[in-house]
Enzyme design. Structure first.
Site, PDB file in Angstrom:
ATOM      1  N   SER A 224     -29.417 -26.525  -6.129  1.00  0.00           N
ATOM      2  CA  SER A 224     -30.533 -25.800  -5.524  1.00  0.00           C
ATOM      3  C   SER A 224     -31.316 -26.722  -4.608  1.00  0.00           C
ATOM      4  O   SER A 224     -31.264 -27.957  -4.741  1.00  0.00           O
ATOM      5  CB  SER A 224     -31.471 -25.256  -6.599  1.00  0.00           C
ATOM      6  OG  SER A 224     -32.260 -26.311  -7.161  1.00  0.00           O
ATOM      7  N   ASP A 225     -32.062 -26.133  -3.681  1.00  0.00           N
ATOM      8  CA  ASP A 225     -33.116 -26.890  -3.026  1.00  0.00           C
ATOM      9  C   ASP A 225     -34.203 -27.141  -4.064  1.00  0.00           C
ATOM     10  O   ASP A 225     -34.244 -26.489  -5.123  1.00  0.00           O
ATOM     11  CB  ASP A 225     -33.657 -26.124  -1.818  1.00  0.00           C
ATOM     12  CG  ASP A 225     -34.259 -27.045  -0.769  1.00  0.00           C
ATOM     13  OD1 ASP A 225     -34.628 -28.184  -1.119  1.00  0.00           O
ATOM     14  OD2 ASP A 225     -34.379 -26.638   0.396  1.00  0.00           O
ATOM     15  N   TRP A 226     -35.101 -28.069  -3.767  1.00  0.00           N
ATOM     16  CA  TRP A 226     -36.083 -28.508  -4.765  1.00  0.00           C
ATOM     17  C   TRP A 226     -37.053 -27.362  -5.081  1.00  0.00           C
ATOM     18  O   TRP A 226     -37.711 -26.840  -4.193  1.00  0.00           O
ATOM     19  CB  TRP A 226     -36.794 -29.754  -4.269  1.00  0.00           C
ATOM     20  CG  TRP A 226     -36.155 -31.020  -4.746  1.00  0.00           C
ATOM     21  CD1 TRP A 226     -36.777 -32.057  -5.369  1.00  0.00           C
ATOM     22  CD2 TRP A 226     -34.768 -31.410  -4.660  1.00  0.00           C
ATOM     23  NE1 TRP A 226     -35.871 -33.058  -5.672  1.00  0.00           N
ATOM     24  CE2 TRP A 226     -34.632 -32.680  -5.264  1.00  0.00           C
ATOM     25  CE3 TRP A 226     -33.625 -30.792  -4.153  1.00  0.00           C
ATOM     26  CZ2 TRP A 226     -33.411 -33.345  -5.363  1.00  0.00           C
ATOM     27  CZ3 TRP A 226     -32.406 -31.454  -4.245  1.00  0.00           C
ATOM     28  CH2 TRP A 226     -32.318 -32.699  -4.846  1.00  0.00           C
ATOM     29  N   GLY A 228     -36.059 -24.457  -5.972  1.00  0.00           N
ATOM     30  CA  GLY A 228     -35.459 -23.269  -5.374  1.00  0.00           C
ATOM     31  C   GLY A 228     -34.613 -22.464  -6.331  1.00  0.00           C
ATOM     32  O   GLY A 228     -33.682 -21.765  -5.904  1.00  0.00           O
TER      33      GLY A 228
END
Length: 836
Positions: A224-226, A228
């Site tokens: 995931s993005d941070w 996210g």
């Protein structure tokens, strides 16, 4: 352990250990399982340089050119070299995986992270990403292709729902990822924050499993993005392997174990996710980088500088050069003016920013070139928050400020001192600050410093924070950002509005200041931002001369009167192009427009140097004889600009995105913000030049455009289809008097008989950058798979379609080249295909 059998380790893992592996254990590290000798893997940003494990007090790193600049080189072998340098930087930071490259689409000029992406064109974006990934992974380091997919604006980025057609999704937004995976097979893919058609990408089975894994056959790790991830079960079932960062927000260990034990989540799903994580650990072991390796800046070498300088110079785009005012001669009487002259504009804001080894401004580069310092005037100021007080401060005669870190608040008896250090900034981003003696994100900084005025002047001092802060000057409370806080704005996280107050100082007068800062848990306001609520917060203390831009402009005008030629340096900065927000308009920030108009009144010999990651409005273009676009071009940007301005390097950059005359002209103008949580990609497949050509609207400068100090001629085009490839061969000759490089650009024109779908008039499908001596002539070839040269996505059949018929070939040095070579080829039989 040098390697291990994934299935054997998987069979030995306890459920609790598997759960630990499904998220990072901190901001940058996967969980280690000591019982089975499974080490931790280190990840590191990113697109403009490999930062290491810290935002705050990070080890200095090489700063690369931004994505839009790298694509402007149109030089894929060079990008592969840069990927190798990124891998070398990763080794010096003990990182096994780099969080980049970014290959989202710059669908309009206003995107906050537009500078991180490569281009408006999906094919150029895909081959650029592939080249960098090849370079990185050839050195044993993992690359992370991001942000998958449609993370093309920042407005409400965690919740925005992107509404678009299947054709646009496939032909524009997924295609760069598809090409990069086909050509380079990266170890990791990072999911985006946003939704696509009503579903967050991090929990979209269609995108993460059906397309990415099953259709494309990719078998790496998805992360995931941070912050996210928005679910436990849905993200695991959809195919998201790793939640970032840790301690996890969604995949909390007890909650996940409970979901497994209650059969809400199938154990087979957990094993699939863990297997992908173990495969990444296995790859990391082969890199020979040990767990928790020390970080250093020893890659700050002449070789690093030389390659970054070469890349930056090849990215610079000469947009206009009337009467050959460029290149400059060392004997020219010049003045250097503008807010982007003496401050290096190396990168955009947000997670792309790095603590650079050094930074060369345009003024520095010119001074180095001519061996003296030319006259200079700032002209106007474009800073949002004035100047970092920590950069101007000292403590006991040494640069910077002294910071003491405590567990307890000021005034507490017998406070526990955690650490003490000197720091040269008061722009403190503390989201990932930690110390072994701290057991939470609650801590306190006592900061002391001195500031001495070099003139009689009034100064504005601003303080704001995510936390609480009191600023004392000479023992008296000066700014209170604790008692009655108000919410302000921050690109990442949250911040108080803070306060700005004025202080009057005499020349050589010195003030002593002290700041008592409490970290994010002391913030008195409510914020729902996850970054803000999961770290140590932030502090900004800035200072600025209380002088109007009109006074600065007046000084610049007087200087311009004395010069033969004015190098006028304008543009944006990390204050204006940044992760976390989109630009409100294309205009140059603050008073730069007035500055340009006033300089034009007294001196017409202007070389306008623009430094920005994406286009800006240039209403004065007809009055200015020379315009050079320098992007955010890394730590060697100033030297590279001087090389081009003085002709030691011939300009060869080409625009990686169209440059509209007005913001209103760009195809995304009506659809570049959240409309109650949704954004409609109304331009469909007609992004960038595809739109301008379709509606016969001329941009200011076309995609692929860029001038040279010499001239080239193309002839002898031969077009054929061989072994499922479109092969175009032609001659190119340097017919000018200087050595230079030209970019041969291939565009494919669909059959005129096409009636099933509306298609662009032509599409970019390949390039070659050719370096030639004066009079030299060579033959060059561009080859591209027929599948990628001719297809559109057939929504009804959910496959790519190649129609039979006669296709056109357009080969020139820009998308609007007047003297382009035209060829044709015939596809006899239609074809439907899927996969890579």
């Amino acid at each position: 352990m040098s390697t291990f059998d994934v299935d054997d380790i998987l069979s030995q893992l306890h459920v609790k250990e598997k759960v630990q592996l499904l998220s990072l254990k901190d901001f940058w590290h996967t969980a280690n399982i000591d019982r089975l000798n499974i080490p931790s893997v280190r990840l590191s940003d990113g697109p403009n340089g490999v930062r290491g494990t810290k935002f705050f007090r990070s080890v200095p790193s090489a700063c690369f050119s931004s994505g839009t600049a790298l694509a402007a080189t149109f030089n894929m072998p060079l990008l592969e070299q840069l990927g190798k340098l990124m891998a070398e930087e990763a080794r010096h930071k003990g990182a096994h995986v780099i969080l980049g490259p970014t290959c989202n689409i710059a669908r309009g000029p206003l995107g906050g992270r537009g500078f991180e992406s490569f281009s408006e064109d999906p094919y150029l974006s895909g081959i650029a990403a592939a080249a960098i990934i090849k370079g990185i992974e050839s050195q044993g380091i993992g690359a992370t292709l991001k942000h998958f997919v449609c993370n093309d604006l920042e407005d409400e980025r965690n919740s925005i729902d992107v509404i678009l057609s299947d054709r646009a999704l496939r032909e524009i937004y997924l295609l760069p990822f598809q090409i990069a995976i086909k050509e380079a097979n990266p170890k990791c893919v990072m999911s985006s924050y946003n939704k696509v058609m009503g579903e967050h990408v991090s929990q979209s089975k269609k995108l993460l499993t059906d397309i990415l894994r099953k259709e494309w056959g990719w078998d790496g790790l998805t992360m995931s993005d941070w912050f996210g991830v928005y679910s436990i079960k849905s993200s695991l079932d959809a195919g998201l392997d790793l939640e970032c960062p840790g301690y996890p927000l969604m995949r909390k260990h007890d909650a996940l174990i409970h979901a497994i034990s209650s059969r809400e989540i199938n154990m087979d799903v957990i094993d699939i996710r863990v297997r992908n994580i173990l495969k990444l650990v296995q790859h990391a072991l082969k890199s020979s980088i040990p767990q928790n390796a020390p970080e250093d800046s020893e890659n700050n070498t002449p070789e690093t500088s030389a390659l970054l300088r070469k890349a930056a110079s090849e990215a610079i785009v000469l947009l206009k050069n009337e009467s050959s005012i460029l290149p400059l001669k060392p004997s020219d009487e010049i003045a250097v003016i503008g807010p982007n002259a003496r401050i290096p504009r190396m990168y955009g804001g947000g997670s792309a920013s790095v603590n650079c080894y050094y930074g060369i401004s345009v003024y520095d580069g010119i001074s180095n070139k001519i061996g003296s310092q030319p006259p200079y005037s700032m002209g106007c100021d474009i800073a949002r928050n004035m100047f970092d007080l920590g950069k101007l401060a000292s403590y006991k005669g040494e640069p910077g400020v002294r910071i003491k870190v405590y567990k307890e608040a000021p005034g507490t008896p017998d406070r526990s001192l955690i650490e003490e250090f000197r720091y040269d900034s008061l722009q403190l981003l503390l989201f990932d600050y930690n110390h072994e003696k701290l057991d939470s994100s609650l801590f306190y900084f006592d900061i002391e410093g001195e500031f001495t005025s070099d003139k009689d002047m009034s100064y504005d001092i601003h303080l704001s924070c995510l936390g609480t802060a009191l600023l004392y000057i000479n023992g008296e409370l000066f700014i209170d950002d604790k008692t009655n806080q108000k919410m302000g704005f921050a690109a990442i996280g949250a911040s108080s509005l803070g306060d700005t107050k004025t202080i009057h100082m005499k020349k050589d007068e010195r003030i002593e200041f002290k700041i008592e800062f409490g970290s994010a848990p002391t913030f008195t306001l409510e914020t729902l931002d996850l970054v803000a609520s999961n770290g140590g917060g932030s502090l900004t203390v800035a200072i600025g001369e209380k002088i109007t831009d009109q006074n600065r402009i007046n000084d610049a005008v007087e200087l311009a009167k004395t010069a033969d030629k004015v190098i006028l340096c304008v543009g944006t900065s990390s204050d204006w192009e940044s992760e976390g927000f989109d630009r409100p308009h294309m205009d140059l920030p603050k008073s730069q427009g007035i500055l340009i108009e006033e300089i034009l009144k007294v001196n017409k010999n202007i070389i306008l140097v623009n430094l920005s990651g994406t286009p800006v409005t240039l209403p004065w273009i007809d009055e200015i004889p020379a315009v050079v676009h320098g992007w955010f071009n890394g730590m060697e940007s100033g030297n590279a600009m001087a090389d081009v301005l003085y002709g030691d390097v011939n300009a060869s950059g080409k625009l990686s995105l169209s440059w509209p005359k007005r913001c209103e002209d760009n195809p995304s103008f009506l659809n570049f913000k959240s409309d109650k949580g949704k954004v409609v990609y109304g331009e469909d497949v007609f992004v960038g030049y595809r739109y301008y050509e379709k509606v016969c609207r001329e941009p200011l400068f076309a995609f692929g455009y860029g001038l040279s100090y010499t001239a080239f001629n193309f002839d002898g085009l031969d077009v054929k289809v061989a072994a499922d490839n479109l092969v175009c061969t032609l001659n190119i000759k340097n017919i000018g008097k200087l050595r230079g490089a030209e970019v041969v650009q291939l565009y494919v024109i669909p059959p005129l008989t096409t009636t099933t779908v509306s298609r662009p008039l032509k599409e970019f499908k390949g390039c070659q950058k050719v370096f030639l001596e004066p009079g030299q002539k060579i033959t060059t070839t561009i080859s591209v798979p027929i599948k990628y040269a001719c297809s559109y996505f057939d929504v009804e059949r959910q496959k790519w379609s190649i129609e039979s018929g006669e296709y056109g070939v357009f080969i020139g040095n820009s998308s609007d080249a007047m003297d382009a070579l035209i060829g044709k080829f015939v596809i006899q039989k239609p074809l439907l295909w899927s996969g890579l």
